[in-house]
Motif scaffolding. Structure first.
Motif, PDB file in Angstrom:
ATOM      1  N   ILE A   1       0.853  -1.203   0.000  1.00 43.57           N
ATOM      2  CA  ILE A   1       0.000   0.000   0.000  1.00 43.57           C
ATOM      3  C   ILE A   1       0.890   1.255   0.000  1.00 43.57           C
ATOM      4  N   ILE A   2       1.870   1.267   0.860  1.00 44.17           N
ATOM      5  CA  ILE A   2       2.711   2.475   0.968  1.00 44.17           C
ATOM      6  C   ILE A   2       3.598   2.638  -0.264  1.00 44.17           C
ATOM      7  N   GLN A   3       4.104   1.537  -0.799  1.00 41.00           N
ATOM      8  CA  GLN A   3       4.920   1.634  -2.015  1.00 41.00           C
ATOM      9  C   GLN A   3       4.102   2.250  -3.158  1.00 41.00           C
ATOM     10  N   GLU A   4       2.844   1.768  -3.305  1.00 47.13           N
ATOM     11  CA  GLU A   4       1.968   2.317  -4.354  1.00 47.13           C
ATOM     12  C   GLU A   4       1.689   3.791  -4.092  1.00 47.13           C
ATOM     13  N   ALA A   5       1.522   4.116  -2.817  1.00 53.23           N
ATOM     14  CA  ALA A   5       1.229   5.512  -2.469  1.00 53.23           C
ATOM     15  C   ALA A   5       2.423   6.414  -2.789  1.00 53.23           C
ATOM     16  N   LEU A   6       3.630   5.902  -2.518  1.00 53.25           N
ATOM     17  CA  LEU A   6       4.826   6.699  -2.831  1.00 53.25           C
ATOM     18  C   LEU A   6       4.922   6.932  -4.342  1.00 53.25           C
ATOM     19  N   ASN A   7       4.502   5.950  -5.115  1.00 50.37           N
ATOM     20  CA  ASN A   7       4.553   6.080  -6.572  1.00 50.37           C
ATOM     21  C   ASN A   7       3.469   7.013  -7.099  1.00 50.37           C
ATOM     22  N   LEU A   8       2.234   6.852  -6.582  1.00 48.61           N
ATOM     23  CA  LEU A   8       1.089   7.558  -7.185  1.00 48.61           C
ATOM     24  C   LEU A   8       0.745   8.875  -6.490  1.00 48.61           C
ATOM     25  N   LYS A   9       1.245   9.041  -5.276  1.00 44.47           N
ATOM     26  CA  LYS A   9       0.991  10.263  -4.500  1.00 44.47           C
ATOM     27  C   LYS A   9      -0.510  10.589  -4.395  1.00 44.47           C
ATOM     28  N   PRO A  10      -1.264   9.731  -3.788  1.00 42.79           N
ATOM     29  CA  PRO A  10      -2.710   9.970  -3.659  1.00 42.79           C
ATOM     30  C   PRO A  10      -3.001  11.052  -2.608  1.00 42.79           C
ATOM     31  N   SER A  11      -4.174  11.632  -2.708  1.00 44.62           N
ATOM     32  CA  SER A  11      -4.589  12.591  -1.679  1.00 44.62           C
ATOM     33  C   SER A  11      -5.094  11.856  -0.441  1.00 44.62           C
ATOM     34  N   VAL A  12      -5.741  10.723  -0.675  1.00 46.68           N
ATOM     35  CA  VAL A  12      -6.332   9.955   0.431  1.00 46.68           C
ATOM     36  C   VAL A  12      -6.051   8.465   0.211  1.00 46.68           C
ATOM     37  N   ILE A  13      -5.796   7.754   1.305  1.00 45.03           N
ATOM     38  CA  ILE A  13      -5.733   6.284   1.238  1.00 45.03           C
ATOM     39  C   ILE A  13      -6.923   5.752   2.056  1.00 45.03           C
ATOM     40  N   GLY A  14      -7.726   4.922   1.440  1.00 42.18           N
ATOM     41  CA  GLY A  14      -8.873   4.319   2.125  1.00 42.18           C
ATOM     42  C   GLY A  14      -8.549   2.883   2.510  1.00 42.18           C
ATOM     43  N   LEU A  15      -8.787   2.524   3.771  1.00 44.40           N
ATOM     44  CA  LEU A  15      -8.475   1.171   4.257  1.00 44.40           C
ATOM     45  C   LEU A  15      -9.734   0.516   4.812  1.00 44.40           C
TER      46      LEU A  15
ATOM     47  N   ALA B   1       3.478   4.687   6.820  1.00 45.70           N
ATOM     48  CA  ALA B   1       3.401   5.925   6.031  1.00 45.70           C
ATOM     49  C   ALA B   1       4.175   7.043   6.727  1.00 45.70           C
ATOM     50  N   GLU B   2       4.022   7.097   8.071  1.00 44.98           N
ATOM     51  CA  GLU B   2       4.762   8.132   8.815  1.00 44.98           C
ATOM     52  C   GLU B   2       6.266   7.916   8.696  1.00 44.98           C
ATOM     53  N   ARG B   3       6.684   6.656   8.838  1.00 54.14           N
ATOM     54  CA  ARG B   3       8.125   6.370   8.750  1.00 54.14           C
ATOM     55  C   ARG B   3       8.688   6.722   7.390  1.00 54.14           C
ATOM     56  N   LYS B   4       7.846   6.553   6.367  1.00 52.69           N
ATOM     57  CA  LYS B   4       8.294   6.844   4.992  1.00 52.69           C
ATOM     58  C   LYS B   4       8.019   8.302   4.617  1.00 52.69           C
ATOM     59  N   SER B   5       7.544   9.085   5.587  1.00 54.62           N
ATOM     60  CA  SER B   5       7.262  10.520   5.381  1.00 54.62           C
ATOM     61  C   SER B   5       6.268  10.749   4.246  1.00 54.62           C
ATOM     62  N   LEU B   6       5.289   9.892   4.180  1.00 51.12           N
ATOM     63  CA  LEU B   6       4.265  10.041   3.134  1.00 51.12           C
ATOM     64  C   LEU B   6       3.241  11.086   3.581  1.00 51.12           C
ATOM     65  N   ASP B   7       3.052  12.089   2.748  1.00 51.97           N
ATOM     66  CA  ASP B   7       2.094  13.144   3.097  1.00 51.97           C
ATOM     67  C   ASP B   7       0.735  12.756   2.521  1.00 51.97           C
ATOM     68  N   CYS B   8      -0.101  12.207   3.353  1.00 52.43           N
ATOM     69  CA  CYS B   8      -1.361  11.651   2.837  1.00 52.43           C
ATOM     70  C   CYS B   8      -2.368  11.510   3.977  1.00 52.43           C
ATOM     71  N   LYS B   9      -3.650  11.619   3.635  1.00 54.50           N
ATOM     72  CA  LYS B   9      -4.683  11.446   4.660  1.00 54.50           C
ATOM     73  C   LYS B   9      -5.261  10.028   4.557  1.00 54.50           C
ATOM     74  N   PHE B  10      -5.741   9.539   5.702  1.00 57.60           N
ATOM     75  CA  PHE B  10      -6.279   8.175   5.720  1.00 57.60           C
ATOM     76  C   PHE B  10      -7.761   8.169   6.088  1.00 57.60           C
TER      77      PHE B  10
END
Lengths: 210, 796
Positions: B720-734, B752-761
């Motif tokens: 999930i986080i790898q895809e998010a780093l690639n696509l840079k989504p605004s929101v991740i839904g779980l 996500a925090e450890r990878k410094s991903l700027d994203c809302k969940f």
């Protein structure tokens, strides 16, 4: 007194009336508020009938004596400990428990998957609700069966039942119930997260009052 | 006087409850009642003697659960000895003037195909009990409180294979009028009386008020006396105890009604006492019994339904599809030992209007007997239709009849010597009906005259074994018109004579008539119409052929079998109209119609309506923004107010989705628009396989113009986080459904925090709560509609 270990009772075919009202309720229908026209209703009822034709209800039941019931601990006669204050409260006063399980089978799960992934999600959610309610109703059927047998022993089952995953009766207990009920015999498997497969498979504990 | 003769003269009074009487006299809970009775002979003797003194003509031995399966729960016991001793004890208590019935009840396990107790093991177990009861000297047998018709059959077969003593079978019915296993009283009656039960009825579960209706339902179809043993009212739970509170006089007051509805033997079950039986006896004293209204019945049954073939009934279609001949897929499946096609064919034929299912498992390379037994097990569970056992192998038919949990029709018994010598007695033993095929050794008679002679000859031999004309169905022997153009007329003559002169049911294997001809359905349908006019009652055919079923429906009306044409009208009203009816002129604009189509979930017409809207000059983007989005938003509001429920929400959402896909080519910069609105990644977390809720959320978000990348179910935090780093989504839904997998949501957010991903969940699922969402710094949505609102707030 009952003196030998009980065998798991397998039910290869459970025959129940289609719980149509419960299916509607599960789908969010509220009598007097939800408005469904005749055309839509007819379509939904066709989906319900179709779903019911795909469901193949099987079940299992096992009576297990209770060694003791402490405030937060249930000790089965088999030596297994279950830590749960809620379950202990539920089984208070019982000398024996009944473990039960049921499954709606894999055919209906394939149909749900096919519809959800294949484009008829409206039908898929109806089939999903039918399978859930029928698996649940199968547990009621098993309870009815054991109540009949117990009547002759001047015993009866507690009202209601308790399932793993509720309150402090952790979902991890599903594995113990799965093994005791030999659910593999009715085509059910369990994964490392204690999820039963096919997904429309359920287990529960009921108390037996003498 | 023999019992069967006494039953003709007067109502026979049975005893009342034993179990509840023993409990009153001190039997503790949880003990083995049979062993307790042997250890407390005076108490059980008192109970037996009490019923004798109250006037019972028949008293049941206290051997209710004394079968090897049930007794094994209490330890190692000699079942024969226990049954013998309890019988001797009962005899001493009641004396020689009262008949003693050897009482047998359930093992507590379901018998195959409905449970895991092997049928032959059940028969063998019951034989042990029957032997003990016979050694003790019972006068008759009673099989009682049966929930499973297959187990009742197993006991009845066990008894009949050891003795010819009079045997009563009573089933127990739930409030819905069926046994726990789904058998209705008429079906049970048809199955049990044909298998050799001497009296059939019901006991326990209900009080007299409810049970009298069951007797009334059974009476018209009974060839044997009927039995009722109701409880003393419906059980009530008082202070943790089950009580039956109907007074003896009240209980007895139902006696006259029972007699008038046709009961021949009557007693009491749970909660009844000698006082109840005494009062009952007084109330019905001098009443004349109503004898069975018929000597035989032309009827078939499965475990859960029956088909009566008598009277001016509509033509019954015997579904012919479950036969591997010429069906490669079915052949392959049977070779592999699988039955899914067999079950599917059964269901399809049932849905298409078949009344019975022909089952033929004859093909090279398989064990026909094993395959037939496997098919019967599967079909008994999968379909309510009675079966027609179709084989040329006598051993296969015998094995099938023994296992089949109903009354079957054999296809077929001819005038061939071996069939007469071996198969007729088998059919008689299991009470089956049979198709009489007018063939003799080395002779396929071409004329109706020759066929009549064979029919009369076979029937004479069958009658000697107890068969009546009701038990047989005569085959008209359909030959191919292509090889002999006179053949169909000979079949017509055979059917006419069999129906109208000989007086039996008739059947044809319809499709034989068109063998070797093109466009066979027309010949089949025409021949069906002709043969129905001669009195045909059944046809073996494919109910999936529309022309054939339409002809059957029409034939039933014209032959006076569907008198008010209700079935005909119902049949054609259920068929889809061939031509779409012209719609009433509408004053709605194209835009209104699109709005309405989404509101109503009208997927069928949405594309056509969108074309109309575009033809009127409206641009695709404008249609989406100004018509479709407002419409689906209104659907969301209706869902929130619960005026819509889930199927309506989804139907509207799918209509919207179909509409957007249709407009896609005209939405030039659509992708850009979506990205501007926001990209969302959605997934069901690791370990969880439930994804319906997640799929609904994805559908709703897409319909509101968001771009959604759905990673599926059981997805690890790393992916999930790898895809998010690639696509840079605004929101991740779980999504998660289980408590055990819900915790994996936290793992995703921490990664996500450890990878410094700027994203809302955003999180959701059955066990997820707003509080839990807050605790992991996520936003919560309870369903697809709310998910859209949450995301719209998160992406302003």
């Amino acid at each position: 007194m009952r003196s030998v270990p009980n065998l798991v009772q397998i039910f290869s075919s459970i025959n129940i009336s289609l719980p149509v009202d419960a299916v509607y309720r599960r789908l969010g229908y509220k009598r007097g508020i939800t408005k469904v026209d005749e055309r839509e209703k007819e379509k939904i009822e066709r989906h319900i009938e179709y779903a019911a034709s795909l469901v193949s209800l099987k079940g299992a039941g096992l009576r297990v004596p209770l060694e003791r019931v402490d405030p937060a601990l249930v000790v089965l006669g088999t030596g297994t400990d279950i830590k749960s204050a809620k379950l202990a409260g539920f089984l208070k006063g019982c000398k024996e428990t009944l473990f039960i399980g049921s499954t709606a089978g894999s055919a209906v799960m394939n149909a749900i998957r096919g519809d959800i992934e294949g484009g008829d999600m409206a039908r898929g959610v109806v089939i999903d609700a039918v399978a859930s309610e029928m698996a649940d109703a199968a547990l009621d059927w098993i309870v009815g069966f054991f109540n009949r047998l117990l009547a002759r022993e001047s015993a009866r089952l507690t009202k209601g039942r308790f399932s793993a995953g509720y309150g402090d009766f952790l979902l991890e207990n599903q594995k113990m119930m799965y093994d005791m009920l030999e659910l593999d015999r009715i085509g059910v498997t369990i994964n490392e997260n204690f999820i039963l497969m096919p997904e429309k498979s359920v287990t529960a504990v009921v108390g037996i009052h003498a | 006087m023999l019992l069967k003769d006494r039953i003709k003269e007067r109502i026979i009074v049975l005893d009342g409850a034993t179990g509840t009487e023993l409990q009153k006299k001190g039997m503790p809970a949880g003990v083995c009642p049979e062993v307790w009775c042997l250890n407390n002979p005076d108490i059980i003797s008192d109970v037996h003697a009490g019923y004798r003194d109250a006037g019972s003509d028949i008293v049941y031995t206290a051997t209710f659960g004394a079968n090897p399966v049930k007794m094994s729960q209490y330890g190692a016991y000699d079942v024969v000895e226990i049954n013998r001793e309890l019988t001797l004890l009962a005899r001493r208590a009641v004396g020689a003037d009262v008949l003693l019935a050897g009482d047998i009840c359930s093992t507590g396990r379901f018998v195959r195909p409905f449970g895991d107790l092997d049928f032959e093991d059940a028969v063998d177990a019951y034989k042990e009990q029957v032997k003990g009861l016979l050694e003790g000297g019972v006068d008759l047998f009673v099989i009682e409180t049966m929930m499973d018709i297959q187990e009742a059959r197993a006991v009845l077969i066990a008894i009949k294979e050891l003795t010819d003593k009079f045997t009563i079978v009573t089933m127990t019915y739930e409030k819905n009028g069926r046994t726990l296993n789904g058998t209705d009283p008429v079906t049970a009656l048809i199955t049990l009386q044909s298998l050799g039960a001497d009296a059939v009825g019901c006991n326990c579960s209900t009080g007299p008020e409810e049970m009298v209706g069951l007797i009334e339902t059974m009476k018209p179809w009974a060839t044997v006396p009927l039995v009722a043993k109701p409880n003393a009212g419906m059980p009530e739970l008082v202070d943790g105890k089950t009580l039956f509170d109907m007074e003896a006089d009240t209980f007895a007051s139902f006696g006259a009604e029972f007699v008038s509805k046709g009961v021949n033997l009557i007693g009491g079950c749970c909660g009844t006492t000698p006082e109840h039986i005494r009062s009952l006896k007084e109330k019905i004293a001098g009443s004349r019994p109503v004898s069975p209204m018929r000597d035989s019945i032309s009827a078939l049954s499965s475990a859960r339904a029956s088909v009566v073939l008598e009277g001016a009934r509509t033509l019954s279609i015997v579904g012919e599809r479950i036969n591997p001949t010429g069906k490669k897929a079915l052949q392959q499946e049977l070779l592999e030992g699988r039955m899914s096609l067999v079950r599917t064919m059964a269901k399809e034929q049932e849905n298409r209007g078949a009344s019975l299912l022909d089952v033929n498992m004859g093909m090279p390379g398989i064990d026909e007997k094993e395959t037939m037994l496997n098919a019967i097990g599967n079909l008994s569970v999968a379909s309510d239709l009675p079966l027609v056992i179709d084989s040329s192998n006598i051993d296969v038919i015998e094995a099938a009849l023994r296992l089949y949990p109903g009354r079957a029709l054999i296809n077929s018994i001819s005038g061939e010597r071996e069939k007469i010598a071996r198969l007729l007695p088998v059919a008689a033993k299991y009470g089956a009906m049979f198709i009489l095929l007018p063939l003799a050794d080395g002779d396929i008679p071409e004329t109706a005259e020759k066929r009549k002679k064979i029919i009369e000859d076979v029937f004479k031999k069958a009658a000697a074994l107890g068969f009546t004309k009701s038990d047989i169905v005569i085959d008209g022997l359909v030959m191919a018109a292509s090889s002999n153009f006179k053949a169909p007329m000979e079949t017509l003559k055979t059917i006419e004579w069999s129906s109208n002169v000989f007086g039996a049911n008739t059947i044809v294997g319809l499709s034989n008539v068109s063998f070797g001809m093109p466009e066979r359905k027309w010949l089949n349908a025409s021949f069906l119409a002709m043969v129905v006019s001669k009195g045909l009652t059944m046809a073996i055919a494919n109910p999936g052929v529309e022309e054939l079923m339409n002809t059957k429906m029409a034939g039933d009306v014209l032959a006076g079998r569907d008198r008010d044409a209700s079935r005909y009208i119902s049949h054609f009203s259920q068929m889809p109209p061939k031509v779409k009816q012209e719609e009433a002129p509408s004053h709605k604009t194209s835009e209104d119609k699109v709005f309405q189509a989404i509101l109503e979930g009208n997927r069928e017409d949405i594309e056509q309506l969108l074309s109309g809207a575009m033809d009127s000059g409206m641009g695709a983007q404008k249609i989406v923004d100004e018509i479709m989005i407002p419409s689906i938003t209104e659907v969301g509001d209706l869902f929130d107010r619960r005026e819509y429920f889930l199927p309506q929400l989804i139907a509207s959402a799918e209509t919207m989705k179909k509409g957007i896909a249709f407009l896609e080519p005209w939405l030039g910069d659509d992708k850009l628009e979506k990205k501007q609105k926001g990209l969302i990644i959605i997934a069901t977390v690791k370990g969880d396989v439930h994804d319906i809720g997640k799929n609904i959320v994805a559908l709703m978000l897409r319909n509101h113009g968001f771009e959604v990348v759905d990673l599926g179910k059981d997805v690890s935090a790393e992916i999930i986080i790898q895809e998010a780093l690639n696509l840079k989504p605004s929101v991740i839904g779980l999504s998660a459904l289980m408590t055990t997998t819900m915790i994996n949501m936290k793992e995703v957010i921490e990664l996500a925090e450890r990878k410094s991903l700027d994203c809302k969940f955003m999180v959701g699922g059955a066990v997820v709560t707003k509080a839990y969402a807050k605790s992991i710094s996520a936003h919560y949505a309870k369903d697809g509609v709310e998910a859209v609102r949450v995301v719209e707030k998160l992406i302003p």
